[in-house]
Design a protein around this motif. Sequence first.
Motif, PDB file in Angstrom:
ATOM      1  N   GLN A 206       0.771  -1.408   0.194  1.00 28.14           N
ATOM      2  CA  GLN A 206      -0.046   0.072   0.197  1.00 28.14           C
ATOM      3  C   GLN A 206       0.910   1.136  -0.066  1.00 28.14           C
ATOM      4  OE1 GLN A 206      -2.477  -0.620   3.462  1.00 28.14           O
ATOM      5  NE2 GLN A 206      -3.928  -1.782   2.255  1.00 28.14           N
ATOM      6  N   ARG A 207       1.682   1.450   0.847  1.00 29.48           N
ATOM      7  CA  ARG A 207       2.629   2.649   1.076  1.00 29.48           C
ATOM      8  C   ARG A 207       3.619   2.728  -0.005  1.00 29.48           C
ATOM      9  NH1 ARG A 207       2.256   5.001   5.945  1.00 29.48           N
ATOM     10  NH2 ARG A 207       0.193   4.447   6.815  1.00 29.48           N
ATOM     11  N   GLY A 208       3.911   1.478  -0.689  1.00 31.88           N
ATOM     12  CA  GLY A 208       4.745   1.741  -1.961  1.00 31.88           C
ATOM     13  C   GLY A 208       4.276   2.368  -3.176  1.00 31.88           C
ATOM     14  N   PRO A 212       7.321   8.801  -3.963  1.00 30.38           N
ATOM     15  CA  PRO A 212       8.268   8.809  -3.037  1.00 30.38           C
ATOM     16  C   PRO A 212       8.374  10.113  -2.112  1.00 30.38           C
ATOM     17  CG  PRO A 212       9.122   8.017  -5.113  1.00 30.38           C
ATOM     18  CD  PRO A 212       7.639   8.623  -5.360  1.00 30.38           C
ATOM     19  N   THR A 213       7.934  11.257  -2.693  1.00 33.50           N
ATOM     20  CA  THR A 213       8.223  12.335  -1.829  1.00 33.50           C
ATOM     21  C   THR A 213       7.051  12.612  -1.010  1.00 33.50           C
ATOM     22  OG1 THR A 213       7.338  13.680  -3.689  1.00 33.50           O
ATOM     23  CG2 THR A 213       9.622  13.670  -3.544  1.00 33.50           C
ATOM     24  N   GLY A 214       5.881  11.667  -0.971  1.00 33.84           N
ATOM     25  CA  GLY A 214       4.519  11.723  -0.194  1.00 33.84           C
ATOM     26  C   GLY A 214       4.795  11.524   1.032  1.00 33.84           C
ATOM     27  N   PRO A 220       8.934   1.492  -3.396  1.00 29.84           N
ATOM     28  CA  PRO A 220       7.886   0.426  -3.994  1.00 29.84           C
ATOM     29  C   PRO A 220       8.294  -0.809  -4.142  1.00 29.84           C
ATOM     30  CG  PRO A 220       8.970   2.220  -5.334  1.00 29.84           C
ATOM     31  CD  PRO A 220       9.479   2.632  -3.809  1.00 29.84           C
ATOM     32  N   TYR A 221       9.881  -1.059  -3.995  1.00 27.87           N
ATOM     33  CA  TYR A 221      10.223  -2.445  -4.433  1.00 27.87           C
ATOM     34  C   TYR A 221      10.126  -3.461  -3.050  1.00 27.87           C
ATOM     35  CZ  TYR A 221      14.254  -0.284  -2.314  1.00 27.87           C
ATOM     36  OH  TYR A 221      15.147   0.548  -1.372  1.00 27.87           O
ATOM     37  N   LEU A 222       9.994  -2.976  -1.864  1.00 23.72           N
ATOM     38  CA  LEU A 222      10.002  -3.590  -0.614  1.00 23.72           C
ATOM     39  C   LEU A 222       8.989  -4.877  -0.686  1.00 23.72           C
ATOM     40  CD1 LEU A 222      10.527  -0.991   2.091  1.00 23.72           C
ATOM     41  CD2 LEU A 222      11.925  -2.901   1.503  1.00 23.72           C
ATOM     42  N   TRP A 223       7.599  -4.812  -1.102  1.00 25.83           N
ATOM     43  CA  TRP A 223       6.551  -5.733  -0.816  1.00 25.83           C
ATOM     44  C   TRP A 223       7.206  -6.747  -1.981  1.00 25.83           C
ATOM     45  CZ3 TRP A 223       3.814  -6.939  -5.464  1.00 25.83           C
ATOM     46  CH2 TRP A 223       3.014  -8.237  -5.351  1.00 25.83           C
ATOM     47  N   ALA A 224       7.456  -6.645  -3.127  1.00 24.12           N
ATOM     48  CA  ALA A 224       7.885  -7.582  -4.059  1.00 24.12           C
ATOM     49  C   ALA A 224       9.169  -8.413  -3.459  1.00 24.12           C
ATOM     50  CB  ALA A 224       8.458  -7.042  -5.489  1.00 24.12           C
ATOM     51  N   PHE A 225      10.278  -7.432  -2.596  1.00 28.56           N
ATOM     52  CA  PHE A 225      11.369  -8.177  -2.186  1.00 28.56           C
ATOM     53  C   PHE A 225      11.033  -8.847  -1.106  1.00 28.56           C
ATOM     54  CE2 PHE A 225      15.081  -8.510   0.420  1.00 28.56           C
ATOM     55  CZ  PHE A 225      16.007  -8.337  -0.255  1.00 28.56           C
ATOM     56  N   ILE A 226      10.131  -8.608  -0.254  1.00 28.48           N
ATOM     57  CA  ILE A 226       9.693  -9.588   0.765  1.00 28.48           C
ATOM     58  C   ILE A 226       9.082 -10.784   0.261  1.00 28.48           C
ATOM     59  CG2 ILE A 226       7.931  -9.779   2.445  1.00 28.48           C
ATOM     60  CD1 ILE A 226       8.315  -6.910   3.374  1.00 28.48           C
ATOM     61  N   GLU A 227       8.214 -10.785  -0.740  1.00 27.58           N
ATOM     62  CA  GLU A 227       7.573 -11.936  -1.377  1.00 27.58           C
ATOM     63  C   GLU A 227       8.467 -13.034  -1.746  1.00 27.58           C
ATOM     64  OE1 GLU A 227       3.332 -12.354  -1.775  1.00 27.58           O
ATOM     65  OE2 GLU A 227       4.426 -12.115   0.148  1.00 27.58           O
ATOM     66  N   ALA A 280       7.742  -4.341 -13.364  1.00 32.75           N
ATOM     67  CA  ALA A 280       6.991  -3.293 -13.636  1.00 32.75           C
ATOM     68  C   ALA A 280       7.653  -1.871 -12.779  1.00 32.75           C
ATOM     69  CB  ALA A 280       5.410  -3.287 -13.334  1.00 32.75           C
ATOM     70  N   HIS A 281       8.155  -2.144 -11.970  1.00 34.99           N
ATOM     71  CA  HIS A 281       8.966  -0.830 -10.992  1.00 34.99           C
ATOM     72  C   HIS A 281      10.058  -0.526 -11.721  1.00 34.99           C
ATOM     73  CE1 HIS A 281      11.525   0.658  -8.100  1.00 34.99           C
ATOM     74  NE2 HIS A 281      10.694   1.593  -8.073  1.00 34.99           N
ATOM     75  N   ARG A 282      10.913  -1.733 -12.078  1.00 39.16           N
ATOM     76  CA  ARG A 282      12.026  -1.246 -12.846  1.00 39.16           C
ATOM     77  C   ARG A 282      11.993  -0.648 -14.190  1.00 39.16           C
ATOM     78  NH1 ARG A 282      14.878  -6.470 -14.984  1.00 39.16           N
ATOM     79  NH2 ARG A 282      13.221  -6.307 -16.232  1.00 39.16           N
ATOM     80  N   ALA A 283      10.902  -1.321 -14.900  1.00 38.93           N
ATOM     81  CA  ALA A 283      10.719  -0.293 -16.147  1.00 38.93           C
ATOM     82  C   ALA A 283      10.267   1.027 -16.059  1.00 38.93           C
ATOM     83  CB  ALA A 283       9.470  -1.180 -16.989  1.00 38.93           C
ATOM     84  N   GLU A 284       9.522   1.381 -14.967  1.00 35.25           N
ATOM     85  CA  GLU A 284       8.838   2.476 -14.687  1.00 35.25           C
ATOM     86  C   GLU A 284      10.192   3.487 -14.275  1.00 35.25           C
ATOM     87  OE1 GLU A 284       6.442   5.909 -14.315  1.00 35.25           O
ATOM     88  OE2 GLU A 284       6.212   4.047 -15.250  1.00 35.25           O
ATOM     89  N   VAL A 285      11.128   3.127 -13.739  1.00 36.24           N
ATOM     90  CA  VAL A 285      12.248   3.989 -13.185  1.00 36.24           C
ATOM     91  C   VAL A 285      13.091   4.058 -14.080  1.00 36.24           C
ATOM     92  CG1 VAL A 285      14.696   3.827 -11.786  1.00 36.24           C
ATOM     93  CG2 VAL A 285      12.372   2.825 -10.689  1.00 36.24           C
ATOM     94  N   TRP A 286      13.253   3.059 -15.054  1.00 35.05           N
ATOM     95  CA  TRP A 286      14.148   3.262 -16.374  1.00 35.05           C
ATOM     96  C   TRP A 286      13.460   3.965 -17.509  1.00 35.05           C
ATOM     97  CZ3 TRP A 286      15.997  -2.523 -17.421  1.00 35.05           C
ATOM     98  CH2 TRP A 286      17.115  -2.757 -16.507  1.00 35.05           C
ATOM     99  N   ARG A 287      12.286   4.238 -17.401  1.00 39.58           N
ATOM    100  CA  ARG A 287      11.533   5.022 -18.524  1.00 39.58           C
ATOM    101  C   ARG A 287      11.906   6.674 -17.839  1.00 39.58           C
ATOM    102  NH1 ARG A 287       7.232   8.047 -18.631  1.00 39.58           N
ATOM    103  NH2 ARG A 287       6.533   7.581 -16.446  1.00 39.58           N
ATOM    104  N   LYS A 288      11.565   6.758 -16.589  1.00 47.93           N
ATOM    105  CA  LYS A 288      11.791   8.271 -16.010  1.00 47.93           C
ATOM    106  C   LYS A 288      13.092   8.573 -16.434  1.00 47.93           C
ATOM    107  CE  LYS A 288       8.193   8.004 -12.525  1.00 47.93           C
ATOM    108  NZ  LYS A 288       7.901   8.109 -11.317  1.00 47.93           N
TER     109      LYS A 288
END
Length: 386
Positions: A206-208, A212-214, A220-227, A280-288
């Motif tokens: 949820q928090r991911g 990031p400035t909110g 955002p990667y923590l949830w996937a890392f835990i799983e 998906a998170h990686r793709a978004e970071v690389w796009r930005k």
Amino acid sequence: MTTPPRKRGRRRGHNPNIPGHIDQSKLPDNIYFDHRGRGNWYTLYTNEGGRRVRENIATAKATLAELHKISADRQSNQRNTLHALGQRFMQSDQFLQLARQTQDYYRYGRKTIEAYPTRLGKIGDLEPRRFSPALIQRIVDAIAQENRPSKANAALTYLRRVFRWGMNRDYCSANPASGVEPAKERKRRRLPEAITLARLAQFCEQRGQIRPTGDGSLAPYLWAFIEISYLCRLRLIETLTLTDANAQDEGVLTNRRKRSRNNVVAWSPRLREAWAAATAHRAEVWRKRSRATPMTPANRPLFVSRSGDALSRGALTSAWRRMMLRAIEEGVITEEERFGIHDLKRRGITDTQGNRHDKQEASGHRSASMLDIYDLSVPIVKPSHD
């Protein structure tokens, strides 16, 4: 703190801001004047992090003789203290060639021991010849009695290493830390409850999604890392170094360390969802960041930082620490339920279905004794007689 070695170079130019009672041609090396405000004499030194640091040493009223005495005292004190010995060690090739994690451990031990107070002053200000096994043993025991046995052992490990290094290079005559008994550490085999892990994963997911400035955002990667760590029973470094090359048709090919056997963890809906979230998170970071996607799968790390580079161990542990503190503050988990990244593997092995052979095959452990460290499940057996 050490003064940099004298370097040959051009002579000082005349500084009109230096007080008139000072003969500028006779100033000691590495002593400088700052004319701002009321004026101050200062020196520069390199700290243990490799950064140049300024330290004020006298006011503008100081005489040339006083400046020479200050310089001589500093050089004498810095050459003959534990602090100076540690500084030399941490600037040596032997230290710089160590793994970063080992360097950090020695820095932690150094910080602990040098700040420890005694009747003779701070430990870091004492000369190496004033150390004895009895003195070091008393310090180790005292720190351990403060319920910090691991901290005491970090200090002892550092002392053993730095004295051995100094003795081999004629900076000290003996290694007084050799033979000192380490503190007895409690075995910490934490096993997070399944419901605790579920609450924490949901909290991270949820928090991911918050920017990031909110306020209240988490990496955002923590949830996937835990799983992925839990489902594949991986250590921190094993999850951190996953790439697209580990994604096989049958499942996730592990890259286990410490001589454990690799295996393929079959895809499940839950594992596929976590893997897809990470990519998906990686793709978004690389796009930005307008970064091109590497052609070779092995060059595409699964977890990346905000800059788009492969996520580092330090960045991950910092994000984990912040997440834990926030989860406790907001009542998601209690302080007693707090656990570390490595405990995800322990929970995953414990939850693995099947007998001990099945669990050992899934964990990759080569021996049953290693499995005992991670498998904390209680077997259900039949009574001795019907």
